[in-house]
Design an enzyme around this catalytic site. Structure first.
Site, PDB file in Angstrom:
ATOM      1  N   HIS A 158       1.004  -1.145  -0.027  1.00 18.24           N
ATOM      2  CA  HIS A 158       0.035  -0.001  -0.172  1.00 18.24           C
ATOM      3  C   HIS A 158       0.796   1.298  -0.109  1.00 18.24           C
ATOM      4  O   HIS A 158       0.579   2.162  -0.764  1.00 18.24           O
ATOM      5  CB  HIS A 158      -1.111  -0.001   1.281  1.00 18.24           C
ATOM      6  CG  HIS A 158      -1.577   1.260   1.448  1.00 18.24           C
ATOM      7  ND1 HIS A 158      -3.157   1.384   1.239  1.00 18.24           N
ATOM      8  CD2 HIS A 158      -1.303   2.405   1.850  1.00 18.24           C
ATOM      9  CE1 HIS A 158      -3.354   2.394   1.300  1.00 18.24           C
ATOM     10  NE2 HIS A 158      -2.610   3.008   1.740  1.00 18.24           N
ATOM     11  N   GLU A 159       1.850   1.161   0.888  1.00 17.51           N
ATOM     12  CA  GLU A 159       2.816   2.513   1.126  1.00 17.51           C
ATOM     13  C   GLU A 159       3.667   2.416  -0.254  1.00 17.51           C
ATOM     14  O   GLU A 159       3.741   3.667  -0.978  1.00 17.51           O
ATOM     15  CB  GLU A 159       3.784   2.206   2.057  1.00 17.51           C
ATOM     16  CG  GLU A 159       2.870   2.138   3.498  1.00 17.51           C
ATOM     17  CD  GLU A 159       1.814   3.123   3.874  1.00 17.51           C
ATOM     18  OE1 GLU A 159       1.912   4.410   3.193  1.00 17.51           O
ATOM     19  OE2 GLU A 159       0.844   2.439   4.475  1.00 17.51           O
ATOM     20  N   GLU A 198      -6.342   6.714  -1.850  1.00 17.84           N
ATOM     21  CA  GLU A 198      -6.317   5.565  -0.838  1.00 17.84           C
ATOM     22  C   GLU A 198      -6.826   4.271  -1.361  1.00 17.84           C
ATOM     23  O   GLU A 198      -6.133   3.178  -1.272  1.00 17.84           O
ATOM     24  CB  GLU A 198      -7.115   6.010   0.338  1.00 17.84           C
ATOM     25  CG  GLU A 198      -6.430   7.023   1.457  1.00 17.84           C
ATOM     26  CD  GLU A 198      -5.089   6.519   2.022  1.00 17.84           C
ATOM     27  OE1 GLU A 198      -4.790   5.394   1.957  1.00 17.84           O
ATOM     28  OE2 GLU A 198      -4.466   7.428   2.771  1.00 17.84           O
ATOM     29  N   HIS A 211       1.712   4.554  -2.917  1.00 14.53           N
ATOM     30  CA  HIS A 211       1.686   5.963  -3.043  1.00 14.53           C
ATOM     31  C   HIS A 211       2.957   6.333  -3.494  1.00 14.53           C
ATOM     32  O   HIS A 211       2.776   7.352  -4.229  1.00 14.53           O
ATOM     33  CB  HIS A 211       1.498   6.268  -1.516  1.00 14.53           C
ATOM     34  CG  HIS A 211       0.078   6.348  -0.965  1.00 14.53           C
ATOM     35  ND1 HIS A 211      -1.041   6.759  -1.557  1.00 14.53           N
ATOM     36  CD2 HIS A 211      -0.543   5.643   0.159  1.00 14.53           C
ATOM     37  CE1 HIS A 211      -2.012   6.666  -0.942  1.00 14.53           C
ATOM     38  NE2 HIS A 211      -1.703   6.040   0.241  1.00 14.53           N
TER      39      HIS A 211
END
Length: 264
Positions: free
Chosen positions: A138-139, A197, A142
């Site tokens: 997930h990070e 997100e 980004h």
């Protein structure tokens, strides 16, 4: 030069930060972030940060974090576990990943555009391997998405507004310890939109599938963070991670994606 390689991810994550304070707390470490210089041109120059500027700020921010956190020894159980998991990944989007564990009580993690990934031991204690890799994915999502560049600019501008970081002629000056601490404080308050997100959730989900981790890892991780964010002891990371939209709905969304994948 690929812009994506030099995007600094929003999540230089710390616990115990209160806006306007002269100090920030990372794990059990308290860092002084008093203003150390006045730079009237900061806000204007922040808008035109070059790739080189972002790369330098990224490297120095990670170095600062490494110097102000207890880094787990290579032979520790935490380091060996993360090393074993990350060896399954290799490079991502052209990034040569490097990773370390901070042995602190915060349930946190962050990644930067130079390929640096830092995971806090408390997060590793909470998550199983599949959930942990979903959070890391997930990070990284980004980082590889263009929304991270704007988050970097906003964080730098917030720091510049407090005269905590200087830039002259579009080139970052050598940043002091307290300046980097203030930038970390500004970065920790940045948040992404609902769309961003959800896209990072999707990246984390696909990241797990690509590298052989459980399809339900992202959903399970979101559910755990949602449960913690509802408690009084939730950290900045848990609240930020579950903010757009609420993590219960996000977990259900990726759980449905996982179920559909398993049925194939």
């Amino acid at each position: 030069m690929d812009m994506k390689k030099w995007i600094l991810l929003v999540l230089v994550l710390t616990g115990g930060i209160v806006a306007g304070q002269a100090q920030i707390k990372i794990g059990n470490r308290t860092i002084n972030t008093k203003k150390v210089l006045s730079a009237a041109s900061d806000i204007a120059s922040a808008v035109t940060l070059s790739d080189e500027d972002v790369a330098k700020l990224c490297r120095e921010s990670v170095k600062w974090m490494d110097e102000h956190n207890p880094v787990s020894a290579p032979e520790s159980a935490y380091s060996k576990r993360l090393d074993s998991l990350m060896k399954k990944v290799g490079d991502v989007e052209g990034l040569d990943l490097n990773y370390k564990v901070y042995e602190v009580v915060d349930i946190n993690a962050f990644a930067c555009g130079d390929g640096s990934i830092r995971v806090f031991s408390a997060l590793m204690d909470l998550m199983n391997d599949d959930e942990l890799m979903a959070v890391i994915g997930h990070e990284i999502g980004h980082v590889v998405h263009t929304d991270s560049k704007d988050a970097m600019k906003n964080a730098y501008m917030a720091s510049a507004a407090k005269n905590a970081a200087g830039a002259a002629g579009g080139v970052l000056e050598k940043l002091s310890d307290s300046q980097l601490g203030s930038i970390a404080q500004a970065l920790s308050g940045a948040q992404f939109s609902q769309k961003q997100e959800l896209e990072a959730d999707d990246y984390g989900f696909e990241f797990c599938l690509k590298h052989g981790f459980d399809a339900y890892g992202m959903a399970n991780a979101l559910e755990k963070l949602n449960n913690l964010s509802e408690g009084q002891k939730s950290t900045m990371f848990q609240k930020m991670f579950s903010s757009h939209p609420d993590s219960a709905r996000r977990a259900q969304r990726v759980r449905e994606k996982a179920a559909a994948h398993v049925k194939k």
